[in-house]
Design a protein around this motif. Structure first.
Motif, PDB file in Angstrom:
ATOM      1  N   LEU A 111       0.823  -1.208   0.000  1.00 59.90           N
ATOM      2  CA  LEU A 111       0.000   0.000   0.000  1.00 59.90           C
ATOM      3  C   LEU A 111       0.858   1.259   0.000  1.00 59.90           C
ATOM      4  N   LEU A 112       2.006   1.230   0.682  1.00 56.51           N
ATOM      5  CA  LEU A 112       2.912   2.372   0.648  1.00 56.51           C
ATOM      6  C   LEU A 112       3.421   2.612  -0.765  1.00 56.51           C
ATOM      7  N   TRP A 113       3.741   1.530  -1.473  1.00 53.90           N
ATOM      8  CA  TRP A 113       4.205   1.663  -2.859  1.00 53.90           C
ATOM      9  C   TRP A 113       3.100   2.253  -3.739  1.00 53.90           C
ATOM     10  N   ILE A 114       1.867   1.748  -3.567  1.00 52.77           N
ATOM     11  CA  ILE A 114       0.751   2.244  -4.378  1.00 52.77           C
ATOM     12  C   ILE A 114       0.500   3.719  -4.079  1.00 52.77           C
TER      13      ILE A 114
ATOM     14  N   TYR B 299      -0.671   7.225 -10.850  1.00 54.17           N
ATOM     15  CA  TYR B 299      -0.969   5.813 -11.053  1.00 54.17           C
ATOM     16  C   TYR B 299      -2.417   5.498 -10.649  1.00 54.17           C
ATOM     17  N   THR B 300      -3.103   4.701 -11.443  1.00 50.11           N
ATOM     18  CA  THR B 300      -4.461   4.264 -11.126  1.00 50.11           C
ATOM     19  C   THR B 300      -4.411   2.832 -10.598  1.00 50.11           C
ATOM     20  N   PRO B 301      -4.634   2.632  -9.310  1.00 48.88           N
ATOM     21  CA  PRO B 301      -4.480   1.288  -8.737  1.00 48.88           C
ATOM     22  C   PRO B 301      -5.684   0.405  -9.009  1.00 48.88           C
ATOM     23  N   PRO B 302      -5.531  -0.904  -8.824  1.00 48.82           N
ATOM     24  CA  PRO B 302      -6.678  -1.815  -8.925  1.00 48.82           C
ATOM     25  C   PRO B 302      -7.536  -1.734  -7.664  1.00 48.82           C
ATOM     26  N   LYS B 303      -8.606  -2.489  -7.627  1.00 48.02           N
ATOM     27  CA  LYS B 303      -9.440  -2.565  -6.431  1.00 48.02           C
ATOM     28  C   LYS B 303      -8.617  -3.176  -5.306  1.00 48.02           C
ATOM     29  N   LEU B 304      -8.685  -2.565  -4.113  1.00 48.26           N
ATOM     30  CA  LEU B 304      -7.855  -2.993  -2.987  1.00 48.26           C
ATOM     31  C   LEU B 304      -8.712  -3.455  -1.825  1.00 48.26           C
ATOM     32  N   SER B 305      -8.285  -4.525  -1.142  1.00 48.10           N
ATOM     33  CA  SER B 305      -8.976  -5.004   0.055  1.00 48.10           C
ATOM     34  C   SER B 305      -7.967  -5.668   0.982  1.00 48.10           C
ATOM     35  N   VAL B 306      -8.379  -5.882   2.232  1.00 47.88           N
ATOM     36  CA  VAL B 306      -7.507  -6.469   3.254  1.00 47.88           C
ATOM     37  C   VAL B 306      -8.216  -7.675   3.871  1.00 47.88           C
ATOM     38  N   HIS B 307      -7.470  -8.779   4.057  1.00 42.29           N
ATOM     39  CA  HIS B 307      -8.056  -9.952   4.712  1.00 42.29           C
ATOM     40  C   HIS B 307      -7.233 -10.384   5.922  1.00 42.29           C
TER      41      HIS B 307
ATOM     42  N   GLU C   8      -6.486  -0.445   6.088  1.00 38.78           N
ATOM     43  CA  GLU C   8      -7.733   0.101   5.557  1.00 38.78           C
ATOM     44  C   GLU C   8      -7.699   1.623   5.532  1.00 38.78           C
ATOM     45  N   SER C   9      -7.029   2.210   6.525  1.00 42.10           N
ATOM     46  CA  SER C   9      -6.849   3.661   6.525  1.00 42.10           C
ATOM     47  C   SER C   9      -5.984   4.097   5.335  1.00 42.10           C
ATOM     48  N   ALA C  10      -4.959   3.295   5.022  1.00 44.71           N
ATOM     49  CA  ALA C  10      -4.109   3.599   3.868  1.00 44.71           C
ATOM     50  C   ALA C  10      -4.909   3.533   2.569  1.00 44.71           C
ATOM     51  N   ILE C  11      -5.799   2.553   2.462  1.00 47.45           N
ATOM     52  CA  ILE C  11      -6.632   2.436   1.268  1.00 47.45           C
ATOM     53  C   ILE C  11      -7.557   3.646   1.143  1.00 47.45           C
ATOM     54  N   GLU C  12      -8.110   4.094   2.259  1.00 50.95           N
ATOM     55  CA  GLU C  12      -8.961   5.290   2.231  1.00 50.95           C
ATOM     56  C   GLU C  12      -8.174   6.507   1.757  1.00 50.95           C
ATOM     57  N   THR C  13      -6.920   6.626   2.213  1.00 51.43           N
ATOM     58  CA  THR C  13      -6.079   7.751   1.793  1.00 51.43           C
ATOM     59  C   THR C  13      -5.805   7.686   0.295  1.00 51.43           C
ATOM     60  N   ILE C  14      -5.502   6.486  -0.197  1.00 54.97           N
ATOM     61  CA  ILE C  14      -5.251   6.313  -1.636  1.00 54.97           C
ATOM     62  C   ILE C  14      -6.490   6.712  -2.441  1.00 54.97           C
ATOM     63  N   GLU C  15      -7.660   6.271  -1.989  1.00 56.01           N
ATOM     64  CA  GLU C  15      -8.899   6.597  -2.697  1.00 56.01           C
ATOM     65  C   GLU C  15      -9.174   8.099  -2.663  1.00 56.01           C
ATOM     66  N   LYS C  16      -8.801   8.749  -1.572  1.00 55.60           N
ATOM     67  CA  LYS C  16      -8.974  10.198  -1.468  1.00 55.60           C
ATOM     68  C   LYS C  16      -8.087  10.909  -2.478  1.00 55.60           C
ATOM     69  N   PHE C  17      -6.827  10.444  -2.599  1.00 54.63           N
ATOM     70  CA  PHE C  17      -5.915  11.032  -3.579  1.00 54.63           C
ATOM     71  C   PHE C  17      -6.482  10.888  -4.999  1.00 54.63           C
ATOM     72  N   ILE C  18      -7.072   9.747  -5.280  1.00 57.26           N
ATOM     73  CA  ILE C  18      -7.606   9.496  -6.622  1.00 57.26           C
ATOM     74  C   ILE C  18      -8.784  10.428  -6.909  1.00 57.26           C
TER      75      ILE C  18
END
Length: 405
Positions: free
Chosen positions: A54-57, A66-74, A85-95
């Motif tokens: 997620l840091l790389w993305i 960069y346009t990332p693929p769909k991201l999820s955490v298990h 999940e917070s990192a994913i929210e930040t990435i989506e905010k940037f997009i």
């Protein structure tokens, strides 16, 4: 492709299994990934966790659009899961954040972001801005005349494997040169290779070929349709109008008529030097080389050898090496080696990292120190055919590079 990063759980049907973050990142480079599901704990934190992906993305989204693929955490690690999940929210905010072109540099019909912070834009006509996807890392564009443009990355050194293995910054693109469609804003394809220096021009030739040239004084010929490199050649020498002595000039090559460039590529009808690019990744490290020798130098007499004189070390060299572009040339350091070759290059903005050793005719060496910056200093010839450069780290600390020339 859907990627499942995990070291223990069974891989779901239809997913591709990865065990380590670098495996996921390598697949993301292919841009054929539609979805990524990440675990955090992978059994060896020194090698990385799912959070590193997620840091790389996040870096890729911020620095090159960069346009990332769909991201999820298990992950079952509750605190790590929340962090991811917070990192994913930040990435989506940037997009979702609209591109602000007010902080871009105006380069003709292109807007280039300062520091690679946002995608570039193409201005086909006043008042119209077309965002060029995945282009924040691009430092310059060259229109090719067929409604496409070649985009070139800010630097080349982060793409060499030995630089990466030595701990240099991670590359966001394995290939720093690509072609964009100026009608859709989408990237069409990457060129499979790169210059060993700043790219200064690009032009389409007959037969579906593309030629590029740059500060490494090399021309590269590419297949416009596939991006494969078909040929590498040294740029030609030019004669000074007054003296007829050899002049190195990639700008002069850029000013040649289209037919002249085509003829040079087809039959090498102009004289050219042998070019060797040398670089050292880390101080006291191994000296690497790339050589480009002239295959069929034609016998001609319009270009004469430069013969150094006692008073010709400063200033005179700038008549021979015309365009170390962007340099505060008067502040560059030039001298003569004991054998009479010119030795010098930029120590200020625009020429950082490139040192030239030239015999004034057919032997050109280009030196590149791994950590070179705008403060690169040239010590000089410290032993026969050994030159030294230094890179200041602080007030009194230096990285020192010794080149055999």
């Amino acid at each position: 492709m859907k990627i499942y990063l995990d070291d223990e759980r069974p891989t779901p049907d239809g997913w591709t299994r990865c065990f380590w973050p670098d495996e996921v990142i390598n697949l993301l480079h292919t841009e054929n990934v539609s979805e990524v599901s990440l675990d955090h704990d992978l059994g060896d934190d020194d090698r990385g966790t799912g959070y590193d992906v997620l840091l790389w993305i996040e870096e890729a989204v911020l620095t090159r659009g960069y346009t990332p693929p769909k991201l999820s955490v298990h992950s079952a690690n509750i605190s790590a899961r929340q962090k991811m999940e917070s990192a994913i929210e930040t990435i989506e905010k940037f997009i979702r954040t609209p591109t602000d072109f007010s902080r871009h540099q105006d380069k003709g019909q292109f807007l280039i972001s300062w520091g690679g912070t946002a995608p570039a834009a193409y201005i086909p006509k006043p008042g119209v801005e077309l965002e060029l996807k995945d282009s924040a890392h691009i430092s310059n564009f060259y229109e090719l005349g067929d409604e496409t443009a070649l985009g070139v990355d800010y630097s080349w050194q982060c793409y060499r494997q030995e630089f990466l293995e030595a701990g240099w910054r991670r590359s966001l693109h394995p290939q720093p040169m690509a072609i964009w469609d100026l009608t859709t804003g989408k990237r069409q394809l990457y060129l499979e290779g790169h210059h060993l220096g700043t790219v200064y021009g690009a032009e389409l030739l007959a037969g579906g070929k593309l030629i590029t040239w740059g500060r490494d004084y090399l021309g590269r010929v590419w297949d416009r349709r596939t991006g494969k490199c078909l040929d590498v050649m040294p740029l030609p020498l030019f004669a000074d109008a007054a003296s007829g002595k050899a002049v190195l000039s990639n700008h002069n090559f850029g000013k040649l008529e289209h037919s002249e460039k085509q003829r040079y590529v087809d039959n090498r009808h102009l004289p050219a030097p042998d070019v060797q690019v040398d670089w050292i990744v880390v101080p006291e490290g191994e000296q690497h080389s790339f050589k480009c020798r002239v295959e069929n130098r034609l016998d001609q007499n319009q270009v004469k050898r430069w013969v150094p004189t006692v008073n010709s070390s400063n200033g005179h060299c700038m008549e021979r090496i015309k365009d170390i572009t962007g340099a505060e040339a008067s502040y560059s350091t030039w001298s003569l080696l004991d054998d009479g070759r010119l030795f010098g290059g930029g120590t200020t903005y625009g020429t950082s990292g490139y040192i030239y050793v030239w015999d004034g005719l057919y032997d050109l060496r280009i030196l590149h120190a791994g950590r070179a910056s705008i403060n690169l200093e040239i010590t000089g010839e410290v032993a026969p055919n050994v030159v030294e450069t230094q890179e200041p780290l602080g007030i009194d600390d230096f990285d020192t590079y010794r080149f055999k020339v």
